[in-house]
Design a protein around this motif. Structure first.
Motif, PDB file in Angstrom:
ATOM      1  N   ILE A  54       0.745  -1.165   0.040  1.00 59.37           N
ATOM      2  CA  ILE A  54       0.093   0.062   0.022  1.00 59.37           C
ATOM      3  C   ILE A  54       0.856   1.257  -0.079  1.00 59.37           C
ATOM      4  O   ILE A  54       0.490   2.246  -0.908  1.00 59.37           O
ATOM      5  N   SER A  55       1.916   1.294   0.895  1.00 62.70           N
ATOM      6  CA  SER A  55       2.604   2.414   0.905  1.00 62.70           C
ATOM      7  C   SER A  55       3.638   2.681  -0.452  1.00 62.70           C
ATOM      8  O   SER A  55       3.794   3.770  -0.855  1.00 62.70           O
ATOM      9  N   ILE A  57       2.733   1.460  -3.709  1.00 63.78           N
ATOM     10  CA  ILE A  57       1.670   2.079  -4.519  1.00 63.78           C
ATOM     11  C   ILE A  57       1.245   3.403  -4.598  1.00 63.78           C
ATOM     12  O   ILE A  57       1.173   4.286  -5.259  1.00 63.78           O
ATOM     13  N   GLY A  58       1.073   3.944  -3.234  1.00 66.06           N
ATOM     14  CA  GLY A  58       0.693   5.465  -2.793  1.00 66.06           C
ATOM     15  C   GLY A  58       1.644   6.370  -3.385  1.00 66.06           C
ATOM     16  O   GLY A  58       1.541   7.449  -3.772  1.00 66.06           O
ATOM     17  N   PHE A  61       2.006   7.395  -6.898  1.00 65.55           N
ATOM     18  CA  PHE A  61       0.982   8.535  -7.199  1.00 65.55           C
ATOM     19  C   PHE A  61       1.600   9.748  -6.833  1.00 65.55           C
ATOM     20  O   PHE A  61       1.712  11.007  -7.387  1.00 65.55           O
ATOM     21  N   ALA A 111      -6.157   1.171   0.122  1.00 66.87           N
ATOM     22  CA  ALA A 111      -5.332   1.575  -0.627  1.00 66.87           C
ATOM     23  C   ALA A 111      -5.582   2.613  -1.824  1.00 66.87           C
ATOM     24  O   ALA A 111      -4.940   3.391  -2.246  1.00 66.87           O
ATOM     25  N   TRP A 114      -5.717   5.947   0.050  1.00 66.97           N
ATOM     26  CA  TRP A 114      -4.030   6.579   0.394  1.00 66.97           C
ATOM     27  C   TRP A 114      -3.632   6.971  -0.898  1.00 66.97           C
ATOM     28  O   TRP A 114      -2.901   7.862  -1.173  1.00 66.97           O
ATOM     29  N   CYS A 115      -3.746   6.268  -1.935  1.00 64.58           N
ATOM     30  CA  CYS A 115      -3.150   6.556  -3.411  1.00 64.58           C
ATOM     31  C   CYS A 115      -3.890   8.145  -3.773  1.00 64.58           C
ATOM     32  O   CYS A 115      -3.029   8.894  -4.372  1.00 64.58           O
ATOM     33  N   GLN A 118      -2.276  10.702  -1.455  1.00 63.36           N
ATOM     34  CA  GLN A 118      -1.125  10.941  -1.993  1.00 63.36           C
ATOM     35  C   GLN A 118      -0.853  11.938  -3.123  1.00 63.36           C
ATOM     36  O   GLN A 118      -0.035  12.921  -3.336  1.00 63.36           O
ATOM     37  N   ALA A 119      -1.734  11.695  -4.115  1.00 67.00           N
ATOM     38  CA  ALA A 119      -1.795  12.403  -5.356  1.00 67.00           C
ATOM     39  C   ALA A 119      -2.276  13.775  -5.105  1.00 67.00           C
ATOM     40  O   ALA A 119      -1.679  14.704  -5.537  1.00 67.00           O
ATOM     41  N   ILE A 361       8.425   4.788  -3.111  1.00 67.10           N
ATOM     42  CA  ILE A 361       7.762   3.600  -3.973  1.00 67.10           C
ATOM     43  C   ILE A 361       8.638   2.450  -3.343  1.00 67.10           C
ATOM     44  O   ILE A 361       8.093   1.277  -3.081  1.00 67.10           O
TER      45      ILE A 361
END
Length: 402
Positions: A54-55, A57-58, A61, A111, A114-115, A118-119, A361
């Protein structure tokens, strides 16, 4: 070509920017803790790999949206200033993403939230960080970096303390962090308005990687990438490191342990930043400060590697916090001094911020692999040490800045 707006009222500008940066980092640090707790609730057996996924993939973004957001704000014309629309829009959208996380009942939903967070936070961040090269004179960059470095450290403490208090009500914690960022965006927009919001030169086309052709810019990028990768490999799993590797005193909760370590680290970071930032201005030296701080930060990782224990972790937090506080404070000034084109300041800072977001990432994936292949957390500190040391030495070839 863009020049720094004048007159610049640093006595008003820097405190407002400091508060906004503190709130931003409070969200990153605090939500990081809440996210770890949330993942543990949803997947206790696979928490290490799930949090890493999760971290990671976030962070993808974050990496994409930081330079894109910077390029967009560089090319925005508004009577409120070119940064304001992206700070306000990004912060409001980030609050919406926090609401999605608050309602998540599965790892997939968490997830996605969070993505998106982050974006949107990186749209906000890219506009916020560009205000320094826009409006702060070069001979005040070290002082500005020190102020922002201190507030980032305070934000980390505040974020982890808030997260510890909301460990039993994670959804409400997410919403509170999102609301604070909206407040920070409004604060900057109202009390730190640009005195000449429409007088900046706008480039015709955003060429995102053109700055990488500049040698000194490239070395700053490489150094920051290695340092941040080593840093986040440890930070991403601090909650689990303290709980499963170091061992906690009887009765101490893992979230409270993270908050205490963060508080110690931040107190030392602030002292180092207060001394190092203005001193780098006075001596007109950046590389020496960055290199020495990076070397000390890497060597500090020997403590948890060779002698894990709660007492020594606090010693580690003191040394590591001091070194990284000094490193990041002066590194901010160094980064603003190697920007090739002032009119593309936000875009190029966004590219440099890829050196901060990009390693995030890789960090969870690399750290998770090291932990699982190495059979525990000890090898993690050895790998992080090598990366941080290489990052500290990477700035030595820079020629345009002393």
């Amino acid at each position: 070509m863009t020049e720094v707006a004048a007159p610049v009222r640093l006595g008003r500008l820097l405190p407002v920017l400091g508060v906004a940066n503190a709130v931003m980092f409070a969200l990153y640090a605090g939500v990081g803790v809440l996210l770890g707790l949330n993942v543990e609730q949803l997947d206790p057996a696979g928490k290490v790999s799930s949090l890493g996924l999760i971290s990671g993939i976030g962070a993808v973004f974050a990496t994409v949206f930081n330079p894109v957001g910077g390029a967009l704000s560089d090319r925005t014309r508004s009577r409120f200033g070119r940064r304001v629309p992206w700070m306000i829009g990004g912060s409001v959208a980030a609050l919406g993403a926090m609401a999605l996380m608050a309602g998540a009942r599965s790892l997939f939903a968490l997830a996605v939230g969070w993505c998106l967070a982050q974006a949107m936070m990186n749209l906000f961040q890219s506009a916020l960080t560009a205000i320094v090269p826009d409006r702060v004179p070069e001979d005040n960059r070290g002082t500005a970096s020190a102020v922002l470095g201190i507030m980032l450290s305070l934000g980390g403490v505040i974020g982890t303390l808030i997260a510890a208090r909301f460990a039993a009500n994670i959804p409400l914690g997410y919403l509170l962090f999102g609301a604070l960022v909206v407040g920070a965006a409004v604060l900057v927009s109202v009390f730190a308005r640009d005195s000449r919001p429409v007088e900046y030169t706008v480039a015709q086309r955003p060429r995102f990687l053109s700055a990488m052709r500049h040698r000194d810019f490239m070395w700053v990028f490489i150094g920051r990438t290695l340092m941040v990768l080593g840093y986040f490999m440890v930070l991403s799993f601090l909650l689990y490191i303290l709980k499963d590797y170091v061992g906690l005193p009887p009765g101490m909760k893992p979230a409270d342990a993270v908050a205490r370590i963060t508080l110690i680290s931040t107190a030392c970071s602030i002292v180092a930043t207060l001394v190092g930032g203005p001193l780098s201005d006075k001596l007109n030296r950046r590389k020496a400060f960055v290199t020495v701080a990076g070397v000390v930060a890497s060597l500090a990782l020997l403590i948890p590697l060779l002698a894990p224990g709660w007492g020594l972790m606090m010693v580690f937090a003191m040394i590591h916090g001091s070194a990284f506080g000094l490193y990041f404070a002066v590194d901010i000034a160094l980064a603003t001094l190697v920007l090739p084109n002032p009119e593309d300041a936000a875009r190029d800072l966004g590219v440099l911020n890829v050196a901060a977001a990009g390693p995030q990432i890789a960090a969870p994936f690399v750290a998770s692999a090291v932990i699982q292949i190495g059979g525990g957390y000890a090898p993690l500190f050895g790998v992080a040490l090598v990366l941080c040391l290489a990052g500290a030495l990477a700035v030595l070839p820079i020629r345009s800045v002393r």
